[in-house]
Design an enzyme around this catalytic site. Structure first.
Site, PDB file in Angstrom:
ATOM      1  CE  LYS A  29      -3.713  -2.514   2.321  1.00  0.00           C
ATOM      2  NZ  LYS A  29      -4.530  -2.686   3.551  1.00  0.00           N
ATOM      3  CE1 TYR A  77      -9.259  -3.281   0.899  1.00  0.00           C
ATOM      4  CE2 TYR A  77      -8.446  -1.278  -0.097  1.00  0.00           C
ATOM      5  CZ  TYR A  77      -8.224  -2.423   0.633  1.00  0.00           C
ATOM      6  OH  TYR A  77      -6.957  -2.716   1.106  1.00  0.00           O
ATOM      7  CG  ASN A  81      -3.522  -2.858   6.948  1.00  0.00           C
ATOM      8  OD1 ASN A  81      -3.358  -2.523   5.773  1.00  0.00           O
ATOM      9  ND2 ASN A  81      -4.604  -3.487   7.364  1.00  0.00           N
ATOM     10  CG  HIS A 114      -4.975  -6.349  -0.520  1.00  0.00           C
ATOM     11  ND1 HIS A 114      -6.149  -6.559   0.163  1.00  0.00           N
ATOM     12  CD2 HIS A 114      -5.055  -7.124  -1.627  1.00  0.00           C
ATOM     13  CE1 HIS A 114      -6.904  -7.413  -0.516  1.00  0.00           C
ATOM     14  NE2 HIS A 114      -6.259  -7.770  -1.611  1.00  0.00           N
ATOM     15  CD  GLU A 139      -8.648  -9.057  -3.868  1.00  0.00           C
ATOM     16  OE1 GLU A 139      -9.412  -8.674  -2.969  1.00  0.00           O
ATOM     17  OE2 GLU A 139      -7.494  -9.480  -3.627  1.00  0.00           O
TER      18      GLU A 139
HETATM   19  P1  ABT Z   1      -6.833  -5.779   3.171  1.00  0.00           P
HETATM   20  O1  ABT Z   1      -5.743  -6.733   2.826  1.00  0.00           O
HETATM   21  O2  ABT Z   1      -6.455  -4.343   2.939  1.00  0.00           O
HETATM   22  O3  ABT Z   1      -8.127  -6.148   2.509  1.00  0.00           O
HETATM   23  O4  ABT Z   1      -7.013  -5.920   4.744  1.00  0.00           O
HETATM   24  P2  ABT Z   1      -7.642  -7.175   5.502  1.00  0.00           P
HETATM   25  O5  ABT Z   1      -8.193  -8.136   4.529  1.00  0.00           O
HETATM   26  O6  ABT Z   1      -6.651  -7.668   6.485  1.00  0.00           O
HETATM   27  O7  ABT Z   1      -8.833  -6.510   6.320  1.00  0.00           O
HETATM   28  P3  ABT Z   1     -10.165  -5.917   5.767  1.00  0.00           P
HETATM   29  B1  ABT Z   1     -11.358  -6.190   6.757  1.00  0.00           B
HETATM   30  O8  ABT Z   1     -10.452  -6.405   4.384  1.00  0.00           O
HETATM   31  O9  ABT Z   1      -9.879  -4.375   5.738  1.00  0.00           O
HETATM   32  C1  ABT Z   1      -9.846  -3.624   4.563  1.00  0.00           C
HETATM   33  C2  ABT Z   1      -9.173  -2.304   4.832  1.00  0.00           C
HETATM   34  O10 ABT Z   1      -9.977  -1.531   5.693  1.00  0.00           O
HETATM   35  C3  ABT Z   1      -9.240  -1.081   6.788  1.00  0.00           C
HETATM   36  N1  ABT Z   1     -10.091  -1.106   7.973  1.00  0.00           N
HETATM   37  C4  ABT Z   1     -10.757  -2.245   8.268  1.00  0.00           C
HETATM   38  C5  ABT Z   1     -10.194   0.039   8.730  1.00  0.00           C
HETATM   39  O11 ABT Z   1      -9.585   1.064   8.426  1.00  0.00           O
HETATM   40  N2  ABT Z   1     -10.997  -0.010   9.828  1.00  0.00           N
HETATM   41  C6  ABT Z   1     -11.673  -1.140  10.204  1.00  0.00           C
HETATM   42  O12 ABT Z   1     -12.379  -1.123  11.202  1.00  0.00           O
HETATM   43  C7  ABT Z   1     -11.543  -2.325   9.388  1.00  0.00           C
HETATM   44  C8  ABT Z   1     -12.277  -3.592   9.717  1.00  0.00           C
HETATM   45  C9  ABT Z   1      -8.062  -1.987   6.914  1.00  0.00           C
HETATM   46  C10 ABT Z   1      -7.818  -2.426   5.520  1.00  0.00           C
HETATM   47  N3  ABT Z   1      -6.871  -1.574   4.821  1.00  0.00           N
HETATM   48  N4  ABT Z   1      -6.247  -0.647   4.945  1.00  0.00           N
HETATM   49  N5  ABT Z   1      -5.511   0.182   4.676  1.00  0.00           N
HETATM   50 MG    MG Z   2      -9.445  -7.686   2.929  1.00  0.00          MG
END
Ligand code: ABT
Ligand code: MG
Length: 148
Positions: free
Chosen positions: A9, A49, A112, A115, A126
């Site tokens: 990212k 997303y 984080n 992805h 994807e």
């Molecule tokens: P991705 O690999 O980015 O999809 O992350 P992951 O699959 O581990 O987690 P998910 B649930 O898909 O999160 C997507 C992105 O949304 C962000 N997020 C998620 C928040 O900011 N707040 C929240 O409460 C949650 C649940 C984290 C992930 N990406 N970023 N940046």
């Molecule tokens: Mg995800």
């Protein structure tokens, strides 16, 4: 052969973690079959997303993911989808185990750094969202040493 979609990212690129992250998947033994540095359009990010469309963090998530270049990749190998998720660690880096990418290198759920597709079917969707077929290379690792 199983394939997954991984993306470093904007925060991972800005922090200079591209080599560190790619190195982990190479060292593990997975094969890189597609890679490009690109800044995602809003449309692409919203599609990627799409499952989170109704969530309160959606707009901020799309802002973030389109804020700078990302490294979009396709990796191949036995069980690569689940294994890469394990190597990446829990979504919230504060809950990610040490030894995982997020556990070692990140602290914020909204930043984080990487992805990874969450299932084989999602990975296929994807990969076709982010890559054209001709951008992917099927190759066989050579058994001939490169340096003699
Ligand atoms: P991705 O690999 O980015 O999809 O992350 P992951 O699959 O581990 O987690 P998910 B649930 O898909 O999160 C997507 C992105 O949304 C962000 N997020 C998620 C928040 O900011 N707040 C929240 O409460 C949650 C649940 C984290 C992930 N990406 N970023 N940046
Ligand atoms: Mg995800």
């Amino acid at each position: 052969m199983e394939r997954t979609f991984l993306a470093i990212k904007p925060d991972g690129v800005q922090r200079g973690l591209v080599g560190e992250i790619i190195g982990r998947f190479e060292a593990k033994g997975f094969k890189l079959v597609g890679m490009k540095l690109m800044t995602a359009s809003r449309e692409l990010a919203e599609q990627h997303y799409g499952v989170h469309k109704e969530r309160p963090f959606f707009a901020g998530l799309v802002d973030f993911i389109t804020s700078g270049p990302i490294v979009a990749m396709v990796w191949e190998g036995d069980g690569v989808v689940a294994s890469a998720r394990k190597m990446i660690g829990a979504t919230n880096p504060l809950n990610s185990e040490p030894g995982t990418i997020r556990g070692d290198l990140a602290v914020n759920v909204g930043r984080n750094i990487i992805h990874g597709s969450d299932a084989v079917e999602t990975a296929q969707q994807e990969i076709s969202l982010w890559f054209k077929e001709e951008e992917l290379s099927a190759w066989t690792p050579s058994l001939t040493p490169w340096i003699v």
